[in-house]
Design an enzyme around this catalytic site. Structure first.
Site, PDB file in Angstrom:
ATOM      1  N   TYR A 172       0.841  -1.215   0.000  1.00 31.12           N
ATOM      2  CA  TYR A 172       0.000   0.000   0.000  1.00 31.12           C
ATOM      3  C   TYR A 172       0.869   1.256   0.000  1.00 31.12           C
ATOM      4  CZ  TYR A 172      -4.060   2.892   1.383  1.00 31.12           C
ATOM      5  OH  TYR A 172      -5.088   3.818   1.421  1.00 31.12           O
ATOM      6  N   ARG A 177      -1.599   8.042  -3.926  1.00 30.46           N
ATOM      7  CA  ARG A 177      -2.467   7.030  -3.322  1.00 30.46           C
ATOM      8  C   ARG A 177      -3.822   7.612  -2.935  1.00 30.46           C
ATOM      9  NH1 ARG A 177       0.278   4.480   1.799  1.00 30.46           N
ATOM     10  NH2 ARG A 177      -0.847   6.119   2.903  1.00 30.46           N
ATOM     11  N   ASP A 178      -4.830   6.764  -2.893  1.00 33.84           N
ATOM     12  CA  ASP A 178      -6.170   7.137  -2.414  1.00 33.84           C
ATOM     13  C   ASP A 178      -6.708   8.307  -3.241  1.00 33.84           C
ATOM     14  OD1 ASP A 178      -8.299   6.584  -0.757  1.00 33.84           O
ATOM     15  OD2 ASP A 178      -7.621   7.852   0.887  1.00 33.84           O
ATOM     16  N   SER A 184      -6.076   8.984   3.170  1.00 34.14           N
ATOM     17  CA  SER A 184      -4.909   8.100   3.137  1.00 34.14           C
ATOM     18  C   SER A 184      -3.896   8.492   2.077  1.00 34.14           C
ATOM     19  CB  SER A 184      -5.365   6.649   2.942  1.00 34.14           C
ATOM     20  OG  SER A 184      -5.950   6.170   4.125  1.00 34.14           O
ATOM     21  N   ASP A 224      -8.150  -0.154  -2.873  1.00 33.22           N
ATOM     22  CA  ASP A 224      -8.876   0.937  -3.554  1.00 33.22           C
ATOM     23  C   ASP A 224      -8.354   1.320  -4.937  1.00 33.22           C
ATOM     24  OD1 ASP A 224     -10.355   1.048  -1.249  1.00 33.22           O
ATOM     25  OD2 ASP A 224      -9.582   2.968  -0.561  1.00 33.22           O
ATOM     26  N   ASP A 402      -9.193   5.278  10.276  1.00 34.75           N
ATOM     27  CA  ASP A 402      -9.431   5.425   8.830  1.00 34.75           C
ATOM     28  C   ASP A 402      -9.080   6.815   8.323  1.00 34.75           C
ATOM     29  OD1 ASP A 402     -10.530   2.837   8.484  1.00 34.75           O
ATOM     30  OD2 ASP A 402     -12.421   3.542   9.316  1.00 34.75           O
TER      31      ASP A 402
END
Ligand code: BGC
Length: 447
Positions: A172, A177-178, A184, A224, A402
């Site tokens: 990850y 990212r995200d 995140s 994701d 989260d």
């Protein structure tokens, strides 16, 4: 059924010495006024500008960004040191016949959290979570050297116990990212050498895994990311990231296959790719990714519900799922499987149930951030009742946040201050004690 491997060697719940943060405690970050020194055996490690954490070992400096951590073995060209795969993947379910290794990292987080609970019944239940095998997320390159420690521990345990160990990890660290949310955002950016940095991160994982060939590794690949490419290309950051995500995921798969890692690509959840109109585009994309990486048998299939709250089998549809015939993970998997199999990817599945113990707690199906009232769910097992599903697993470490509810944080996402989110919440990935305590008390089945 999985058994579990418990290893708490790293837990130093030492009587806290004044001005010393415990292992896994916070030791820095903007606005932090607590201890900046770490308990013996741990080092204050930069996570982001808002958070530094005491991590076991003596590697890295207190403030150095992740990119300064050295590569353990030479991987100059990115592919030169990766061996070609000489082994073939074992046929069948990679979890079968293996104990899932319980992460010492999560075990230490949980042990420290349990020690902070005064109610002894709740504390006892909380402490038991340390023994439930949960995936370890490599969400920044600075954490990669710890994988070697876990693999060494798992190898030693396998030798002493005679039980074969499978070490579960999450890959990850994509650049940008995200891309459809904010909570995140990661350390790498596409505009700033992100693809090369990511390849170096993968090379470092491969270099660690290569040293411990006697234990098996299973990985969830990039939560994701591919799901965002199925449904969120209207988001500019996702559209810009598309080519890079595909190149990076391809590199990750090809390289991790050379060291025999069994992989499940993250496939969102029923309320995302499980809508009937999304099944076929999802199957097409996952199959392309699988085939572009040489249809490696180490790409075992797909992981669903990672860090989400959906039941595997819901007793009745939650009202928020209205209109979707695939209102739980089992229905989603059984709807996707025939489509993806006929597209050419014989995918099997694993399903995260770590925080799915309580249903009907969300105001909307798209709510994902620290949802109030969630409880730990069905514990990891290969006894899934469905031949498509290799294992029920705990991927999101329950108690890790989260996303922050602090609207002034650069990683603030409004989902984290919705009416069904638990507030106040710290940064994504950091420990969220209140949330953990709710997961423990609401666990279903009870702990
Ligand atoms: C965070 C990561 C963390 C992971 C598991 C994600 O939401 O961004 O930093 O490792 O959750 O807790």
């Amino acid at each position: 059924m999985f058994k579990f491997a418990s290893l708490l060697a790293f837990v130093t719940l030492a009587s806290s010495v004044a001005a010393q943060a415990p292992i896994y405690g916070q030791c820095g970050g903007q606005g932090w006024s607590g201890a900046t020194a770490c308990a013996a055996g741990s080092v204050c490690t930069y996570s982001n500008d808002y958070y530094s954490q005491c991590l076991p070992g003596a590697a890295s400096s207190t403030t150095a960004p992740a990119s300064t951590v050295s590569v353990p073995t030479s991987t100059a060209s990115g592919t030169s040191s990766a061996p070609s795969s000489t082994s073939t993947a074992a046929a069948g379910n990679p979890f079968e016949g293996y104990e899932i290794f319980a992460s010492p990292y999560y075990a230490a987080e949980v042990a420290a959290a349990a020690a902070n609970i005064t109610d002894s019944t709740l504390a006892g239940k909380a402490a038991s979570v340390a023994n439930i095998p949960t995936f370890t997320w490599f969400d920044q390159v600075a954490k990669v050297p710890t994988l070697g420690t876990y693999l060494a521990n798992a190898t030693a345990l396998q030798t002493s116990s005679g039980s074969k160990q499978i070490v579960p990890i999450v890959v990850y660290d994509l650049p940008d990212r995200d891309c459809a949310a904010s909570a995140s955002n990661g350390e790498f950016s596409i505009a700033d050498n992100g693809e090369a940095n990511y390849k170096d991160y993968i090379d470092q994982l491969v270099a660690q895994i290569k040293q411990y060939p006697d234990v098996r590794v299973v990985a969830v690949i990039e939560p994701d990311s591919l799901a965002n490419l199925v449904t969120n290309l209207s988001v500019e950051k996702c559209a810009n990231a598309q080519t890079t995500y595909l190149a990076c995921v391809n590199y990750a798969i090809e390289q991790l296959a050379t060291v025999n890692v069994y992989m499940y690509l993250d496939a969102g959840h029923a309320g995302w790719l499980g809508w009937p109109a999304n099944l076929s585009p999802a199957a097409t994309l996952f199959t392309q990714v699988y085939q572009n990486a040489g249809s490696s048998p180490f790409v075992r299939g797909l992981a669903t519900n990672v860090a989400n709250y959906n039941a595997l089998v819901a007793a009745s549809p939650d009202p928020i799922t209205q209109g979707n015939p695939n209102y739980d993970e089992s229905l989603y998997i059984n709807a996707l499987a025939p489509v993806i199999h006929s597209a050419g990817f014989p995918a099997q599945f694993i399903v995260d149930q770590g925080r799915a113990g309580v249903q009907n707690i969300r105001a909307a199906w798209g709510d994902w951030c620290n949802v109030k009232g969630a409880g730990f769910g069905t514990q990891p097992t290969t006894d899934t009742g469905d031949s498509l599903i290799d294992a029920i697993v705990w991927v999101k470490p329950g108690g890790e946040c989260d996303g922050t509810s602090n609207s002034s944080s650069p990683r603030y996402d409004p989902h984290c201050s919705l009416s069904d989110a638990t507030i106040p919440a710290p940064e994504a990935g950091t420990w969220f004690q209140t949330y953990f305590e709710t997961l423990v008390s609401a666990a279903n089945p009870a702990l």
